[in-house]
Design an enzyme around this catalytic site. Structure first.
Site, PDB file in Angstrom:
ATOM      1  N   SER A 101      19.656   1.200  -9.339  1.00  0.00           N
ATOM      2  CA  SER A 101      18.710   2.183  -8.829  1.00  0.00           C
ATOM      3  C   SER A 101      19.445   3.291  -8.090  1.00  0.00           C
ATOM      4  CB  SER A 101      17.719   1.497  -7.890  1.00  0.00           C
ATOM      5  OG  SER A 101      16.810   2.430  -7.367  1.00  0.00           O
ATOM      6  N   GLY A 102      19.113   4.547  -8.433  1.00  0.00           N
ATOM      7  CA  GLY A 102      19.753   5.696  -7.802  1.00  0.00           C
ATOM      8  C   GLY A 102      20.959   6.203  -8.550  1.00  0.00           C
TER       9      GLY A 102
ATOM     10  N   THR B  84      16.964   7.805 -14.943  1.00  0.00           N
ATOM     11  CA  THR B  84      15.787   8.586 -15.345  1.00  0.00           C
ATOM     12  C   THR B  84      16.174  10.010 -15.693  1.00  0.00           C
ATOM     13  OG1 THR B  84      14.373   7.231 -13.923  1.00  0.00           O
ATOM     14  CG2 THR B  84      13.513   9.356 -14.627  1.00  0.00           C
TER      15      THR B  84
ATOM     16  N   GLU C  87      21.153  -6.224 -10.614  1.00  0.00           N
ATOM     17  CA  GLU C  87      20.808  -6.129  -9.204  1.00  0.00           C
ATOM     18  C   GLU C  87      21.339  -7.343  -8.447  1.00  0.00           C
ATOM     19  OE1 GLU C  87      16.650  -5.461  -8.670  1.00  0.00           O
ATOM     20  OE2 GLU C  87      16.758  -3.369  -9.348  1.00  0.00           O
TER      21      GLU C  87
ATOM     22  N   GLY D 225      19.263  -1.662 -13.885  1.00  0.00           N
ATOM     23  CA  GLY D 225      20.610  -2.185 -13.994  1.00  0.00           C
ATOM     24  C   GLY D 225      20.699  -3.545 -13.321  1.00  0.00           C
TER      25      GLY D 225
ATOM     26  N   SER E  27      12.827   6.290  -7.813  1.00  0.00           N
ATOM     27  CA  SER E  27      13.320   5.109  -8.516  1.00  0.00           C
ATOM     28  C   SER E  27      12.277   4.599  -9.500  1.00  0.00           C
ATOM     29  CB  SER E  27      13.667   4.014  -7.500  1.00  0.00           C
ATOM     30  OG  SER E  27      14.067   2.829  -8.167  1.00  0.00           O
ATOM     31  N   SER E  28      12.710   4.350 -10.747  1.00  0.00           N
ATOM     32  CA  SER E  28      11.809   3.769 -11.750  1.00  0.00           C
ATOM     33  C   SER E  28      11.633   2.286 -11.436  1.00  0.00           C
ATOM     34  CB  SER E  28      12.400   3.941 -13.156  1.00  0.00           C
ATOM     35  OG  SER E  28      12.518   5.291 -13.486  1.00  0.00           O
TER      36      SER E  28
ATOM     37  N   ASN F 163      16.974   5.332  -3.776  1.00  0.00           N
ATOM     38  CA  ASN F 163      16.621   6.424  -4.692  1.00  0.00           C
ATOM     39  C   ASN F 163      15.232   6.926  -4.318  1.00  0.00           C
ATOM     40  OD1 ASN F 163      16.311   8.203  -6.762  1.00  0.00           O
ATOM     41  ND2 ASN F 163      16.360   6.696  -8.409  1.00  0.00           N
TER      42      ASN F 163
END
Length: 1136
Positions: free
Chosen positions: A106-107, A111, A388, A386, A159-160, A156
C-alpha cells in the site's frame, strides 16, 4: 541529444540484469542512484520496477506518449509507457492476449500505475466517436471504484482496499470494444472500524462534503462528520484531497459510465443507510426468565434508515433483537444480547456495503462490456494488494499473502517459460535453472485435505463449540511436521523455547519471509455470517436495489445449506484468476514505496530492501541471468557497434548477422561470452556488454574529434572564399561607381560648354537679322516719302495752272485732282503690297540662312549626340534588365516593365528568347524517371483537368508509384514473389461491398500486364485481372476517390463482375492505367468515363452508383450507403 538505446546516457544501470557485481547492496544502491536523479523506472529484463516519487514529474505528457509510441522496449529509457506499448503492440499485431500484473504494498503507486497504463493505451489506440465513448467509459470507471473502494490509510492517502482485475477487450484493429472488471476481497471490516490515523471509504466523506443541502435533506444526513459513529474523526480531513470536488467528479463519472439518475440516487440512499446503521445503539434488558436481551436506545436513526430503505421499522427492530434458527422442519427463536446485537448491526453494515460494491462492479460491467459477439483480443490489468507483514496480522493478511504466493508462483513459471520459449525460438540450448519453487507453501494453504483453508472451513462447519483455539489446535496436529509451518503448541521441540512466537499465533515461512498470524477472529471472519432474520428483513424492503442485494432473504427460496465461507470464495476466485492469467502473455510492474513519510526525495534503504526481498526481485534477476544476461536483434546491435570494426564502418552491405559475426571476431570476444540466435545475439556476461560500450564510447570520442576537425577546416575555407568573393564584388562596384561619377562630371561640363556656344551663335545671328530688317524697312519708308513729295509738287503745279484757267480748267483741275487722289491711293496700296512682299522676303531669307546654318554648323554634332544618347539608353536598359532578371522557374511569368516606347519590339523579343533559354536549361536537368513523371502529370491533366474536382489537389503531389515499398517490406515478400512483372504502382485501396457500401482494405498492384488485388494482412492474392480484359474506368466529377474497373463481357475475369474501389491516389492510378494501355501496341486504349452516375456489374446484377453533394459528416469524409438493391449512393462533402 536523441536517445536510441537504453544504454545511452545511462544513470546507474537501467536494466538490473546488467548490474555488475550483483548483490542486494548493489541492487539497492542502483535504485537509490536512479531515484535521486528522478529516474523512477528500472527494468529487470521485461519487468518494470516503479518507485513512487510522491510528486509530479514531467514524464507523463502527450509528447512522452508519442516518444514511446511504436518504439522497441529497450530503445529508450525505462518507462511504464514502454511496457504498455509493448503489450499493446503484441496484442494488436501478434494477436496475443496480454495481462499486466501490478503488485506492491500500500502506497507504492499501484493504482496510479494502472491509470497510466490505461491512459497510454487509450491515447495510442484508434479514434472515432464510438471508440472514444468506450475509452471514456473505461477511464471513468476508475473514479467510481476509487470512491467506493479506496480509503486513506497511514501508508497511502488513496489506498485501494480491494483487488481489481480489468479485462479490456479490443477488436482486430486494436480499438477498444469494452471491458470486464473483477473485484477481490473488499476490506469491508473498514466500514465499521478503522485503525487510528485512517479513514473509512472515500464515498462517505465525499457525500457529506460535496452533496447539495437539498440532497442531504432527502438522505436525512448532516455535514458534521462527528454525528456518525462509523466515521473516524482524527483523519476526517486529508491534505491534498478535496472531497467536495471529488464527489462532483464521481457523479459525472457515473453519468458517463451509464448510471441512470434513479440508480445514482438509490446508491446514495444505501450509503446514507450505512451511516445511519452505525448510529444505532443497544441497551441490555432482563427478561422474566433471567435471560438478557437487547433493546435499541434511540429509535430515531432506525426510523430514518427504515424510511430511506422502505422497511417496516418493527421488522428490522425485531431482527436486531431475535435470531431464528431453522433445522429441517423446526424453527427456534432466541434473543440476542447486546454484544450479539452489535455484531448483527456491524455484520449487516458490512454486508450491505460489500454487496453494494459488488453491484456497482456488475453495473459498470453491463455498461462497458463489448457488444459484438465475435472473438476479442484481451488485455488484462491486475491491481491487487502486495505482500503484507504488519505487527498484528490477521485473516485478511493471511488471505492477501496467499494470493501473493500464487502470483509469485505464476510469475516464476511464466518468466521461466518465456525465457525457455525465446531460447527455443532462437535456437539456443536451454539449460534448467535452479530456483525456489513456492508450490509447497501454496499447498500448505490451499490443499483440499490438509490445507490451512480446508481445515478452517472444516472447523467452521463442525458442530459443537468452535473457537480460534480449536482451529489452532487442529493446525498444530496436522501441520506440525511441515517445514514452512511454525507454532509454540505444535509439540515440536524446535519452537518450544521460541519466545518470539506467542501461544495464540502461528508462523508461515512465505517466499518473502516469515509472517506471524494471530488466530483471533479467523473463524468469525471466515464464517462471515449474516443472520437470516436480517436478510429476510432486507428482502422485505420496498427499495428497488435492496431486493437485488439480498436474494437469500426470499422466503420462497429458503436454503438451509450454509453459505460458502469467505476463505472458500476467495480461494475459488484466486483459482479462476490464475487460470485466466495462464492463458495470457504476462507483463509485470513491481511498485516500491521509497519511504513511509509519503515525502519526495527521501529514500529509506531498509524499507526498500524489505520490499525487494518480499517481491522476489533478486530471485527474478538471477533467473534472467542464469542463461544470457543481454540479448538484442542483429540490426540494432550492428548499428550501435559498427564503428568498432573497419570492415563494418561506415556501412555494412551484407546481412546484419554476418556483420555482427565479423564485428565480434574483429573484437576478439571469447566465444563462450556470446551465442548467435536466429534473429538475436545473446551476451552471457554484463562485463562483455560494458566492454563493448566502453570501446564504443572511446570510438565516438575519436569520431567526434575527426568530425570537429573536418568541420572547422571547411568552415575556415568557406569563410576565406566568402571574404575573397566579397572583396572582388566590392572592388568591382567601387570601380563602376568611380567611372560613373567621372562620366557624370564630363557630361555636365560638355553640356554647359555646348549651351554657352549655341547661345552666343544664336545671339550673333539675331543681331545680323535685325540690322538687315531695319535697312529694308528704311528703304521702303524713303521711297514712300519720295512718292508723296512728288505727288504734292505736282499738285501745287496743277493748282497754279488751275488758277490761271477758266472755270473749266478749275473743274478739270478738280477732275485731275480726283484722278490724282485715286492714283495716289492706288500707288499707296501698291507700295504697301511691295512692303509686305519685302518683309516676307526678309523672313524667308532669314529662314534660308538658319537652314543653311543648321546644315553646316550642327550636322555632325547632332548625329554624334544622338548616337551617344541611344547608346547610353541601351546600356542603362540592359544593366537594369540584368538586375531585375526573373527566376529560372519556367512558370514564373514576371518580366521587367518596358522603360521606353521605341524598345517595345526588342523588349518582347528578349522576353521570348529568355523564356526559351530557361526552359531548355530546366529540361536539361531532367532524368529519364523525372521526364516520365512529368509525362504522367501531363497525361493526367489531359484526362482530368476541368473534369474532375479532385484533380487540382493532386497537381502538387508527386506520383510515387510504390507507396508500400513492396520489394523492401518483408511483410509483402510472399506477395512480391507471386507477381512476375515489375510493379508500376502499389497502394492500399478500399474495395466497396455492394451489400452495405462499406470498404475492405486491399493491396492494389499494377503491372504492365495485369491488375492484382490482395489481402492487406495476409498478402494473399484475391483477384488478378489482365489489362486486355479491362474495357473502361468510371469516375465521378467530384472530389471523391471512388472508381470502377469495368471488365469486358465474356472475358474470364468478368465472372465475378466489376470492381468498385476507392483510393486517396485515384488520379495517379487512373493515369498509370491509361498510360499502360496507351503504350501497348497490341492493346486498345482504355476508355475513361467521367460521370456522377454510372453502372457497375456485380456478378449477374447491375448496380447504379450515384454521387451527390452533402453536408460534412464524420470528419469531412466521403460516405457510401446502400439505398436499395440497384442503387449505391456516395455522399461527397461540399468544399468551401
Amino acid at each position: 541529444m536523441v536517445k536510441t538505446s537504453l544504454l545511452d546516457n545511462m544513470i546507474g544501470v537501467g536494466d538490473m540484469v546488467l548490474l555488475e557485481p550483483l548483490s542486494e547492496d548493489s541492487f539497492i544502491e542502483n535504485l537509490r542512484k536512479r531515484f535521486d536523479h528522478s529516474e523512477i523506472y528500472t527494468y529487470i529484463g521485461s519487468v518494470v520496477i516503479s518507485l513512487n516519487p510522491y510528486r509530479s514529474l514531467p514524464i507523463f505528457t502527450p509528447d512522452k506518449v508519442e516518444e514511446y509510441r511504436n518504439r522497441n522496449f529497450y530503445e529508450l529509457s525505462p518507462h511504464i509507457y514502454a511496457l504498455a506499448d509493448e503489450a499493446y503492440r503484441s496484442l494488436r499485431d501478434q494477436d496475443k492476449d496480454q495481462c499486466i500484473l501490478i503488485t506492491g504494498e500500500s502506497g507504492a503507486g499501484k493504482t496510479e500505475a494502472s491509470k497510466l497504463v490505461m491512459s497510454y493505451v487509450a491515447a495510442v489506440c484508434g479514434k472515432g466517436q464510438e471508440v472514444n465513448k468506450v475509452k471514456e467509459q473505461l477511464l471513468q470507471s476508475n473514479p467510481v471504484l476509487e470512491a467506493f473502494g479506496n480509503a486513506k490509510t497511514v501508508r497511502n492517502d488513496n489506498s485501494s482496499r480491494f483487488g481489481k482485475y480489468m479485462d479490456i477487450e479490443f477488436d482486430f484493429k486494436g480499438d477498444p470494444l469494452g471491458g470486464v472488471i473483477s473485484n477481490y476481497l473488499l476490506e469491508k471490516s473498514r466500514v465499521v472500524k478503522q485503525p487510528r490515523g485512517e479513514r473509512n471509504f472515500h464515498i462517505f466523506y465525499q457525500l457529506l462534503s460535496g452533496a447539495s443541502d437539498d440532497t442531504l435533506k432527502k438522505l436525512k444526513l448532516h455535514r458534521d462528520f462527528s454525528k456518525y459513529n462509523y466515521l473516524s474523526l482524527d483523519s476526517a480531513v486529508v491534505n491534498g484531497l478535496d472531497d467536495a470536488a471529488n464527489f462532483r467528479t464521481v457523479r459525472n463519472a457515473m453519468q458517463i459510465v451509464g448510471f441512470m439518475e434513479d440508480e445514482v440516487q438509490s446508491v446514495l440512499e444505501l450509503v446514507a443507510a450505512v451511516l445511519k446503521l452505525g448510529n444505532i445503539e443497544f441497551k441490555p434488558e432482563s427478561r422474566c426468565n433471567g435471560t438478557d436481551e437487547s433493546r435499541i436506545k434511540d429509535k430515531n436513526d432506525l426510523k430514518e434508515m427504515c424510511e430511506l430503505l422502505g422497511i417496516e421499522q418493527s421488522v428490522l427492530e425485531r431482527a436486531f433483537s431475535y435470531r431464528t434458527v431453522e433445522a429441517k422442519m423446526e424453527k427456534v427463536s432466541t434473543t440476542l444480547n447486546v454484544a450479539q446485537a452489535y455484531y448483527a448491526r456491524d455484520a449487516l453494515a458490512k454486508n450491505l456495503y460489500s454487496r453494494l460494491f459488488t453491484w456497482l462492479v456488475t453495473r459498470i460491467n453491463e455498461s462497458i462490456k463489448a457488444q459484438a459477439k465475435t472473438r476479442h483480443k484481451v488485455m488484462g490489468v491486475l491491481d491487487i494488494y502486495g505482500f503484507e507483514i504488519f505487527e498484528d496480522n490477521s485473516f485478511e493478511q493471511f488471505i492477501i499473502n496467499y494470493c501473493n504466493e500464487k502470483l509469485q508462483q505464476i510469475f516464476i513459471e511464466l518468466t521461466l517459460r518465456e525465457e525457455q520459449e525465446e531460447y527455443i525460438r532462437e535456437g539456443i540450448e536451454w539449460t534448467n535453472i535452479e530456483y525456489f519453487n513456492n508450490a509447497i507453501i501454496c499447498d500448505l494453504i490451499e490443499n483440499n485435505k490438509n490445507g490451512i483453508l480446508a481445515m478452517l472451513d472444516e472447523e467452521c462447519l463442525r458442530p459443537g463449540t468452535v473457537t480460534d483455539e480449536t482451529f489452532l489446535d487442529k493446525l498444530n496436529t496436522v501441520c506440525a511436521e511441515h517445514q514452512h509451518f511454525e507454532s509454540r503448541l505444535s509439540k515440536n521441540s524446535k519452537f518450544l523455547t521460541d519466545h518470539s512466537l506467542p501461544h495464540s499465533c502461528f508462523r508461515i515461512q512465505h517466499y518473502a519471509g516469515k509472517v506471524l498470524y494471530r488466530t483471533e477472529g479467523f473463524v468469525d471472519k471466515n464464517n462471515d455470517l449474516l443472520y437470516r432474520d436480517l436478510s429476510q428483513a432486507m428482502y422485505k424492503a420496498n427499495h428497488c436495489l435492496i431486493k437485488q442485494l439480498f436474494p437469500e432473504g426470499n422466503p420462497a427460496k429458503v436454503n438451509l445449506k450454509r453459505p460458502p465461507t469467505a476463505g472458500f470464495q476467495f480461494k475459488a476466485s484466486v483459482g479462476t484468476l490464475m487460470r485466466n492469467l495462464q492463458t495470457k502473455n504476462p507483463n509485470y510492474i513491481r511498485c516500491i514505496k521509497p519511504n513511509d513519510k509519503k515525502a519526495p526525495h527521501i529514500f529509506t534503504e531498509s524499507l526498500v530492501c524489505h520490499q525487494v526481498r518480499y517481491l522476489g526481485l533478486m530471485e527474478n534477476v538471477r533467473v534472467r541471468r542464469a542463461g544470457y544476461a543481454f540479448r538484442q536483434t542483429y540490426e540494432p546491435c550492428l548499428e550501435r557497434y559498427k564503428m568498432l570494426c573497419k570492415r563494418t564502418w561506415p556501412h555494412w552491405r551484407g546481412p546484419a548477422r554476418e556483420g555482427v559475426e565479423v564485428l565480434m571476431t574483429d573484437l576478439q570476444v571469447s566465444a563462450e561470452e556470446f551465442a548467435y540466435g536466429r534473429s538475436k545475439i545473446f551476451i552471457r556476461n554484463p562485463r562483455t556488454l560494458f566492454f563493448l560500450e566502453e570501446r564504443r564510447r572511446q570510438c565516438l570520442q575519436d569520431l567526434a574529434t575527426l568530425i570537429q576537425k573536418i568541420y572547422r577546416g571547411w568552415k575556415c575555407r568557406s569563410q576565406f572564399l566568402l571574404l575573397k568573393q566579397s572583396q572582388i564584388i566590392v572592388a568591382a562596384w567601387y570601380r563602376r561607381y568611380a567611372q560613373q561619377k567621372k562620366y557624370q562630371k564630363i557630361k555636365s561640363a560638355t553640356t554647359v560648354v555646348q549651351s554657352y556656344t549655341r547661345g552666343w551663335q544664336a545671339r550673333k545671328l539675331l543681331r545680323e537679322l535685325k540690322y538687315q530688317k531695319r535697312c529694308e524697312e528704311a528703304v521702303t519708308t524713303i521711297a514712300a516719302y519720295w512718292h508723296g513729295t512728288q505727288a504734292r509738287m505736282e499738285l501745287r503745279r496743277l493748282k497754279q495752272e488751275a488758277r490761271n484757267k477758266h472755270a473749266v480748267t478749275v473743274i478739270w483741275a478738280y477732275w485731275q485732282g480726283t484722278k490724282a487722289r485715286r492714283e495716289l491711293r492706288r500707288l499707296k496700296e501698291e507700295a504697301r503690297r511691295k512692303h509686305a512682299v519685302a518683309v516676307i522676303w526678309a523672313y524667308w531669307q532669314g529662314l534660308k540662312v538658319r537652314r543653311e546654318y543648321r546644315k553646316y554648323f550642327r550636322a555632325n554634332a547632332g548625329k554624334k549626340i544622338y548616337d551617344f544618347t541611344i547608346q547610353r539608353i541601351m546600356q542603362k536598359y540592359f544593366l537594369g534588365l540584368k538586375n531585375t532578371m526573373p527566376s529560372m522557374s519556367p512558370i514564373d511569368n514576371k518580366w521587367p516593365a518596358r522603360p521606353y516606347l521605341f524598345l517595345d519590339g526588342v523588349h518582347t523579343e528578349l522576353r521570348r528568347i529568355f523564356h526559351l533559354w530557361r526552359c531548355k536549361k530546366y529540361r536539361s536537368q531532367f532524368t529519364e524517371e523525372r521526364k516520365a513523371v512529368y509525362e504522367e502529370k501531363l497525361e493526367a491533366s489531359e484526362i482530368f483537368k476541368d473534369k474532375k474536382a479532385l484533380y487540382p489537389s493532386s497537381v502538387s503531389q508527386p506520383f510515387k508509384g510504390d507507396y508500400l515499398e513492396i520489394s523492401k517490406n518483408p511483410k509483402y515478400l510472399k506477395l512480391n514473389s507471386a507477381v512476375d512483372e515489375k510493379v508500376l504502382l502499389a497502394d492500399v485501396v478500399n474495395k466497396i461491398n455492394r451489400a452495405n457500401g462499406k470498404g475492405t482494405a486491399r493491396i492494389f498492384l499494377l503491372t504492365k500486364k495485369s491488375v492484382v488485388l490482395a489481402d492487406q494482412k495476409t498478402g494473399q492474392v484475391k483477384a488478378s485481372v489482365p489489362l486486355p480484359d479491362l474495357s473502361s474506368v468510371s469516375v465521378s466529377t467530384q472530389s471523391d476517390g471512388f472508381f470502377a474497373l469495368k471488365l469486358k463481357e465474356g472475358s474470364a475475369s468478368a465472372v465475378k463482375g466489376d470492381f468498385l474501389l476507392s483510393s486517396e491516389h485515384l488520379i495517379e492510378i487512373i493515369t498509370k492505367l491509361h498510360r499502360t494501355g496507351a503504350t501497348a501496341p497490341d492493346r486498345e486504349q482504355l476508355n475513361i468515363d467521367i460521370s456522377d452516375e454510372f453502372l457497375v456489374q456485380f456478378k449477374q446484377d447491375k448496380v447504379c452508383v450515384k454521387f451527390i453533394q452533402g453536408a460534412p459528416k464524420n470528419g469531412n469524409s466521403v460516405s457510401c450507403k446502400r439505398k436499395n438493391n440497384r442503387l449505391l449512393e456516395v455522399s461527397v462533402p461540399t468544399t468551401a
